[in-house]
Design an enzyme around this catalytic site. Structure first.
Site, mmCIF file in Angstrom:
data_model
loop_
_atom_site.group_PDB
_atom_site.id
_atom_site.type_symbol
_atom_site.label_atom_id
_atom_site.label_comp_id
_atom_site.label_asym_id
_atom_site.label_seq_id
_atom_site.Cartn_x
_atom_site.Cartn_y
_atom_site.Cartn_z
ATOM 1 N N GLU A 99 0.824 -1.221 0.000
ATOM 2 C CA GLU A 99 0.000 0.000 0.000
ATOM 3 C C GLU A 99 0.856 1.269 0.000
ATOM 4 O OE1 GLU A 99 -3.171 0.291 -0.268
ATOM 5 O OE2 GLU A 99 -4.151 -1.512 0.473
ATOM 6 N N HIS A 139 -13.793 -3.069 4.532
ATOM 7 C CA HIS A 139 -12.354 -3.335 4.523
ATOM 8 C C HIS A 139 -11.654 -2.819 5.788
ATOM 9 C CE1 HIS A 139 -8.270 -2.950 2.236
ATOM 10 N NE2 HIS A 139 -8.117 -3.291 3.489
HETATM 11 ZN ZN LIG Z 1 -6.373 -3.522 4.702
#
Ligand SMILES: [Zn+2]
Length: 273
Positions: free
Chosen positions: A122, A218
């Site tokens: 990420e 999420h």
């Molecule tokens: Zn996550």
């Protein structure tokens, strides 16, 4: 790999807080397996530290981030566990420095047990948020992503899939939430994790002034001036979600703080809504 760090007091505080907050994330059940990630802009904090770098490991980036050229970050590692970060930052996170062009970075410390160590997948999304924080002159330097269970549970319920009802629900369950998050939290509809689209949607919500953005089904992303503050923001919001779900589980529809009671908090604490 023989890199080591002699952390100055500012850097030591950041590393200590990252370790402490990591253990809280794990204890709260918000960081299963390798879930969640953290990045901290340490460009200023690093000045009083000494890094003895074995060999800097260069990594290119798919995108370009010219406004972040030369800046330094503490970033958790891909596939690493938050619960392990609490035990050993050197193996589970890294310090990296963005290249002069902002289209890659060098790992200068950390990932000590693996030459192929990489920051979280990420990381490009974090970079978009850091880009926004720099451009807007925001005081926040921490970006934290985690999976707060009760807040995620709310996003599975149709009535909370929008900012207005979501914020109202969280504010009404505990006065602390109105005081801590007076403009509420942002909401981003479900998107595939790690996409540029989700990163941009998240940045847009931060641009509107939110400190937390909840990702449907999420998790959430928080920005703050310290790792512990980022944890505290999420902890506070999640408390409300927990109370709401407890009432629901008991078969009750909670009444919640009335509008006038929330207005009293705004007046009493001089909040900007
Ligand atoms: Zn996550």
């Amino acid at each position: 790999l023989c890199d080591s760090i002699i952390a100055g007091s500012e850097m030591k505080t950041i590393l200590d807080e990252a370790a402490e907050a990591s253990s809280y994330l794990w204890e709260n059940g918000w960081a299963e397996r390798n879930a969640g990630n953290l990045s901290v802009d340490i460009s200023d904090a690093l000045s009083s530290s000494i890094i003895l770098s074995g060999d800097e490991r260069f990594r290119p980036l798919a995108g370009s981030y010219p406004s972040l050229a030369g800046r330094s970050y503490l970033v958790t590692g891909t596939g690493r566990r938050f619960r392990d970060l609490a035990k050993d930052a050197g193996q589970n996170s890294c310090i990296l420095r963005m290249t002069d062009g902002g289209d890659g970075f060098n790992i200068v410390w950390g990932g000590l047990d693996n030459p192929d160590f990489n920051p979280t997948s990420e990381w490009p999304a974090h970079l978009r948020v850091h880009e926004f924080l720099r451009a807007s002159g925001a005081p926040e330097n921490v970006v934290l992503h985690t999976h707060p269970t009760e807040m995620i549970a709310l996003t599975h319920m149709p009535e909370y899939k929008n900012e207005q009802t979501l914020c109202q629900a969280l504010w009404s369950m505990h006065p602390e939430v109105k005081v801590t998050l007076p403009i509420g939290i942002g909401f981003a509809r479900y998107m595939v994790p790690g996409t540029e689209e989700l990163a941009m949607e998240t940045v847009e919500a931060f641009r509107r002034g939110f400190k937390i953005v909840l990702w449907e089904m999420h998790g959430c992303v928080a920005i703050a001036g310290s790792v512990m503050s980022a944890f505290d923001l999420i902890d506070t919001a999640n408390k409300s979600a927990k109370i709401l779900l407890m009432c629901r589980a008991a078969g009750l529809t909670p009444q919640g703080l009335e509008k006038h009671q929330q207005d009293e908090l705004v007046a009493a604490f001089g909040l900007k809504e």
